[in-house]
Design a protein around this motif. Structure first.
Motif, PDB file in Angstrom:
ATOM      1  N   LEU A 100       0.820  -1.205   0.000  1.00 52.83           N
ATOM      2  CA  LEU A 100       0.000   0.000   0.000  1.00 52.83           C
ATOM      3  C   LEU A 100       0.854   1.256   0.000  1.00 52.83           C
ATOM      4  CD1 LEU A 100      -2.859  -0.975   2.496  1.00 52.83           C
ATOM      5  CD2 LEU A 100      -3.010  -0.776   0.009  1.00 52.83           C
ATOM      6  N   SER A 102      -5.868  -3.936  -4.116  1.00 54.96           N
ATOM      7  CA  SER A 102      -7.187  -4.455  -3.734  1.00 54.96           C
ATOM      8  C   SER A 102      -7.162  -5.974  -3.628  1.00 54.96           C
ATOM      9  CB  SER A 102      -8.233  -4.012  -4.767  1.00 54.96           C
ATOM     10  OG  SER A 102      -8.367  -2.608  -4.781  1.00 54.96           O
ATOM     11  N   VAL A 115      -5.174  -6.865  -0.297  1.00 53.69           N
ATOM     12  CA  VAL A 115      -5.931  -6.631   0.927  1.00 53.69           C
ATOM     13  C   VAL A 115      -7.100  -7.613   1.029  1.00 53.69           C
ATOM     14  CG1 VAL A 115      -7.372  -4.977   2.170  1.00 53.69           C
ATOM     15  CG2 VAL A 115      -5.267  -4.206   1.057  1.00 53.69           C
ATOM     16  N   LEU A 144     -15.215  -4.557  -0.010  1.00 52.28           N
ATOM     17  CA  LEU A 144     -13.863  -4.152   0.379  1.00 52.28           C
ATOM     18  C   LEU A 144     -12.960  -4.067  -0.839  1.00 52.28           C
ATOM     19  CD1 LEU A 144     -11.776  -3.491   2.554  1.00 52.28           C
ATOM     20  CD2 LEU A 144     -11.336  -5.952   2.782  1.00 52.28           C
ATOM     21  N   LEU A 160     -11.871  -0.334  -2.002  1.00 54.36           N
ATOM     22  CA  LEU A 160     -10.472   0.083  -1.941  1.00 54.36           C
ATOM     23  C   LEU A 160      -9.984   0.532  -3.309  1.00 54.36           C
ATOM     24  CD1 LEU A 160      -7.885   0.390  -0.309  1.00 54.36           C
ATOM     25  CD2 LEU A 160      -7.384  -2.028  -0.728  1.00 54.36           C
ATOM     26  N   GLN A 172      -8.560   4.358  -4.146  1.00 55.31           N
ATOM     27  CA  GLN A 172      -7.238   4.619  -4.723  1.00 55.31           C
ATOM     28  C   GLN A 172      -7.348   5.450  -5.999  1.00 55.31           C
ATOM     29  OE1 GLN A 172      -4.339   1.029  -4.372  1.00 55.31           O
ATOM     30  NE2 GLN A 172      -6.391   0.159  -4.330  1.00 55.31           N
TER      31      GLN A 172
END
Length: 442
Positions: free
Chosen positions: A125, A327, A330, A349, A353, A357
């Motif tokens: 990240l 993504s 995670v 999620l 995400l 971003q």
């Protein structure tokens, strides 16, 4: 009756020998097999090719162009070594995906502690945040070369890339990514038109060039970071899983990964050679416009158009792949649904995400940032983080508990360990030089 001697005798029909009949169909059969292999590789082309080409993004182009402008052909042999490293790393990543049916993030979560999993995800990240910004900054810089303000193109570009992933299937998105890769063919054209000194090119490709200066080490680490980026391994493994590949598909998946890595590095070499032949030895680049000026002697007034087209395609490709890789990582580490083919309701999620971003990258790119410094800086950060991610990849592919008979062989293990150690050594040297520089000792 007397026999008519004028009547010709009919000779017995010749019996063809095996040697006379076998060679004829052999060549067509061989050609058919060859075309079938090429068609099979073309059909399977996907995660490996997309991941490797995404490394030739806006930051990559800026880094390769700076290598040519600073050290002319001096980094070519180093790039040959980096090519070997990329081939091995990408092959290990797709092998994990094909044989386990799991992405790199999921395997790290299963095989390592929670803290080590958090470290891997944090590193990715951290490296990807600046990189996403740089991709949209690259899109803006490319259009500014054409006289179009960046604020008029970055928001629509962000919406298009977001829609591509959110409302499409993985197979459809992958094909779009492959089409975007065609933009890279502008750089081989620029290289040929530049009429480089092929004798020097060949010499620097075969003979190592050693420069212990801080600038060279900094650029070398940036070259590693942009070519063997951490996000590429996460995307390559996850992409193989998302497209539903099985262990039986591994040979074609491996071909995709190897050919993709080689193609991406060949494009990198052409960017370095094209820039070196135009403005080699003039120092580091300071703007996207200056990079375009490097192509003016070889492409005339079309230099901006040539550079801009390549920069737009490269930035758009990585602008989708980079946030997707985070993504995937995670989502895999958290053990939740993650697929481009899923809806927002099914994978909140993963897609949430990705959306965050894209939004962050587009917003920050609209600010007055120094594009070239941002691009190269993110690659140095990638180079510092790469050894950490590569250690996870190496340990996983070494474990028979994970891959069984597909685990690294003893020879492959030695070679892969050498690659990881080499990348780590370059990153350590850069870190030491930076720390010593703070105290005026370097």
């Amino acid at each position: 009756m007397t026999r008519d001697l004028t009547t010709p005798t009919v000779p017995a029909p010749a019996v063809p020998t095996p040697a006379a009949v076998l060679p004829a169909p052999a060549a067509p059969a061989a050609r058919r097999r060859g075309w079938r292999r090429i068609a099979a590789v073309a059909m399977v082309a996907g995660p490996g090719l997309v991941a490797a080409n995404a490394g030739n993004d806006a930051a990559g182009i800026a880094t390769y162009a700076s290598a040519g402008s600073q050290f002319t052909y001096g980094t070519l042999f180093f790039m040959v070594l980096v090519t070997v490293a990329l081939v091995m790393v990408q092959e290990m990543a797709v092998r994990l995906g094909a044989h386990t049916g799991k992405g790199l993030g999921a395997l790290i979560r299963e095989q390592f502690s929670l803290r080590l999993t958090a470290l891997a995800v944090f590193c990715l990240l951290l490296a990807n945040t600046g990189l996403v910004v740089s991709e949209f900054a690259g899109i803006g810089a490319a259009f500014e070369l054409l006289g179009v303000p960046k604020w008029t193109v970055i928001p629509p570009a962000a919406i298009l890339l977001w829609s591509l992933v959110l409302f499409g299937s993985y197979k459809w998105a992958e094909r779009i990514f492959l089409v975007m890769s065609l933009a890279f063919f502008t750089y081989p054209v620029a290289m040929v038109l530049g009429h480089p000194d092929w004798g020097q090119v060949g010499e620097h490709l075969a003979v190592p060039h050693i420069d212990p200066s801080k600038d060279f080490v900094l650029l070398a680490v940036a070259l590693i970071g942009t070519t063997v980026s951490p996000y590429m391994q996460f995307y390559a493994a996850a992409g193989v899983v998302d497209r539903g590949a099985k262990p039986g598909d591994y040979k074609l998946i491996r071909a995709d990964a190897v050919l993709g890595a080689v193609f991406a590095c060949l494009i990198s070499l052409t960017i370095i050679i094209a820039t070196a032949s135009a403005i080699g030895g003039t120092g580091p680049l300071e703007s996207a416009a200056q990079a375009a000026e490097a192509l003016r002697p070889v492409a005339g007034h079309g230099a901006e158009l040539l550079f801009a087209f390549g920069l737009i395609g490269a930035s758009a490709l990585a602008g989708a792949v980079v946030p997707l890789s985070a993504s995937y990582a995670v989502g895999e580490a958290a053990g939740v649904e993650r697929s481009v083919s899923r809806s927002f309701r099914d994978a909140p999620l993963f897609l949430g995400l990705f959306t965050a971003q894209i939004a962050l990258g587009a917003i920050v790119a609209l600010t007055p940032v120094d594009v070239i410094q941002l691009l190269i800086g993110t690659q140095v950060l990638q180079g510092l983080i790469s050894p950490i991610v590569l250690v996870y990849l190496l340990v996983l592919t070494n474990r028979r508990a994970v891959l069984g008979d597909a685990a690294n062989s003893p020879r492959y293990r030695i070679a892969a360990t050498a690659v990881v150690a080499g990348v780590a050594a370059m990153s350590t040297v850069l870190l030491l030089q930076t720390v010593l520089g703070w105290f005026g000792l370097a």
